[in-house]
Design an enzyme around this catalytic site. Structure first.
Site, PDB file in Angstrom:
ATOM      1  N   ASP A 238       0.863  -1.187   0.000  1.00 48.23           N
ATOM      2  CA  ASP A 238       0.000   0.000   0.000  1.00 48.23           C
ATOM      3  C   ASP A 238       0.900   1.237   0.000  1.00 48.23           C
ATOM      4  O   ASP A 238       2.028   1.182  -0.459  1.00 48.23           O
ATOM      5  CB  ASP A 238      -0.950  -0.035   1.200  1.00 48.23           C
ATOM      6  CG  ASP A 238      -2.291   0.630   0.920  1.00 48.23           C
ATOM      7  OD1 ASP A 238      -2.286   1.834   0.602  1.00 48.23           O
ATOM      8  OD2 ASP A 238      -3.336  -0.045   0.990  1.00 48.23           O
ATOM      9  N   HIS A 261       2.111   1.952  -3.194  1.00 49.98           N
ATOM     10  CA  HIS A 261       1.201   2.896  -3.836  1.00 49.98           C
ATOM     11  C   HIS A 261       1.728   4.320  -3.817  1.00 49.98           C
ATOM     12  O   HIS A 261       0.990   5.252  -4.125  1.00 49.98           O
ATOM     13  CB  HIS A 261      -0.171   2.832  -3.158  1.00 49.98           C
ATOM     14  CG  HIS A 261      -0.863   1.511  -3.331  1.00 49.98           C
ATOM     15  ND1 HIS A 261      -2.113   1.261  -2.805  1.00 49.98           N
ATOM     16  CD2 HIS A 261      -0.488   0.371  -3.968  1.00 49.98           C
ATOM     17  CE1 HIS A 261      -2.471   0.023  -3.122  1.00 49.98           C
ATOM     18  NE2 HIS A 261      -1.492  -0.536  -3.817  1.00 49.98           N
TER      19      HIS A 261
END
Length: 412
Positions: A238, A261
């Site tokens: 993430d 991310h």
């Protein structure tokens, strides 16, 4: 006779040294045991968790011994160091290191902490929580292993189903803290979180989890002031670092991010009681193979808050999918009402490298509260692999351009 006299002198001197040593030995009575306390090089009291019963064999649960060690150290009149010895593998379930403490604390994690693998043993949102402590150093060169691969199948999905798995380490209501020289791997949920805290310095961390591990942010900040995060390597499933609401005076520098991310401001606006965000600087970082680079994300139907003074500067992108993105429609397909988060004074400066997307610059702002004072300066992004001509897009944003921008700045 001279020899006898010398021997007698040595014998007497030895007794004198022994008496002085015994006089200054510090002991503590604990559960009918005498726990010897050593002094560190600067007068610290040393509390070794194995002296409180921790086995460190990677099998037995050491939670109670760790907690007993903390409680004793926290009450120490002298600065205290709680030591997790280098060769130990200490299994623990939920731990709360609660203050206030009498003096400065050091968590010296030289060995490995292993999370207890049963999710039902965690009553809150944290595996290890440090709370209400003013003055602490968390260091040691050891490893905090969340063993997330055993529970990721239960993680909460984008539809809200599943469990919110615990963060490996949370600083909650902490002041004047430093954290450095630690390894975090395979957290169940986020790896680290800083919330309701101030004056925090974090550096020289290595945070690692597989690219497909769910919700394993490297670090998340919220409601915190004066936080510096520098000189670390983060690769997760993430955001490498996400900066949430209520934050102010945040510096993120010299981070190597990937997989993951990217480096994100947000998400903002998900909860009704969120507060303003300002003065966020993300500078001199490298992103490698991430899905996003410099990103701001907000939800629809949000409270009216202001996010201002945001700087993304001197960033190297290597094979990044979305290098520059403002997304004020984040995860909001089922909520038609536009975001009420006002983005202003936002700067993307000196960003270069390669992208695997044909649209590396995407400014997608709220129609109810358009972005303004957005800067695009000295942007140079080239395609990597079989990517067509690069373009950029814009909706509901007022921006200005400085220097050269490639791909060309969008019409808006």
């Amino acid at each position: 006779m001279a020899i006898w006299g010398s021997t007698r002198w040595n014998f007497t001197y030895a007794h004198l040294v022994l008496g002085i040593t015994l006089l200054f030995t510090i002991t503590e009575i604990h559960c009918k045991r005498i726990i010897p306390l050593r002094r560190g090089p600067v007068g610290e009291a040393i509390f070794d968790i194995t002296k409180f019963g921790a086995k460190g064999n990677g099998i037995e649960d050491d939670t109670m011994a760790i907690m007993e060690g903390w409680q004793a150290a926290c009450k120490s009149a002298a600065p205290a160091r709680l030591v997790f010895p280098r060769k130990g593998q200490f299994v623990a379930s939920e731990i709360v290191f609660q203050g206030p403490c009498t003096s400065h604390m050091t968590l010296d994690i030289q060995g490995t902490l292993l999370a207890y693998s049963d999710p039902s043993s965690y009553t809150g949102s944290a595996w290890i929580q440090i709370e209400r402590v003013n003055g602490i150093l968390i260091t040691g060169g050891g490893t905090i292993n969340g063993r997330g691969q055993e529970v990721w199948q239960y993680a909460r999905g984008s539809d809200g189903s599943g469990a919110l798995l615990p963060t490996s380490l949370v600083l909650q209501t902490v002041q004047n803290a430093q954290m450095n020289f630690l390894n975090f791997i395979d957290s169940m949920g986020f790896h680290t979180k800083v919330t309701d805290s101030n004056d925090i310095t974090i550096n020289n961390l290595r945070i690692t989890a597989p690219a497909d591990s769910p919700n394993t942010d490297g670090m998340h900040l919220s409601s915190s002031i004066n936080v510096n995060i520098t000189d670390s390597v983060i690769g997760t499933g993430d955001d490498c670092i996400s900066v949430g609401h209520g934050t102010e005076n945040i510096l993120i520098a010299r981070i190597t991010c990937g997989p993951g991310h990217g480096l994100s401001v947000g998400s903002l606006g998900k909860r009704p009681n969120e507060t303003n965000l300002r003065r966020i600087t993300i500078i001199n970082c490298t992103l490698i193979g991430t899905t996003n680079g410099a990103r701001i994300k907000t939800y629809h139907d949000s409270p009216k808050i202001l996010a201002t003074g945001i700087y993304f500067q001197d960033l190297l992108m290597q094979r990044v999918k979305n290098p520059i993105v403002i997304d004020q429609h984040y995860n909001s397909k089922k909520t038609p009402k536009q975001s009420s988060v006002k983005l202003s004074d936002v700067h993307f400066r000196n960003i270069w490298g390669t992208t695997i997307s044909p649209v590396p610059i995407n400014l997608n702002c709220s129609s109810s509260f358009p972005c303004d004072k957005v800067e695009l300066s000295n942007i140079n992004l080239a395609p990597f692999g079989r990517v067509g001509p690069l373009t950029s897009t814009c909706s509901n944003a007022k921006f200005f351009v400085g220097g050269k921008v490639y791909p060309r700045a969008p019409a808006c």
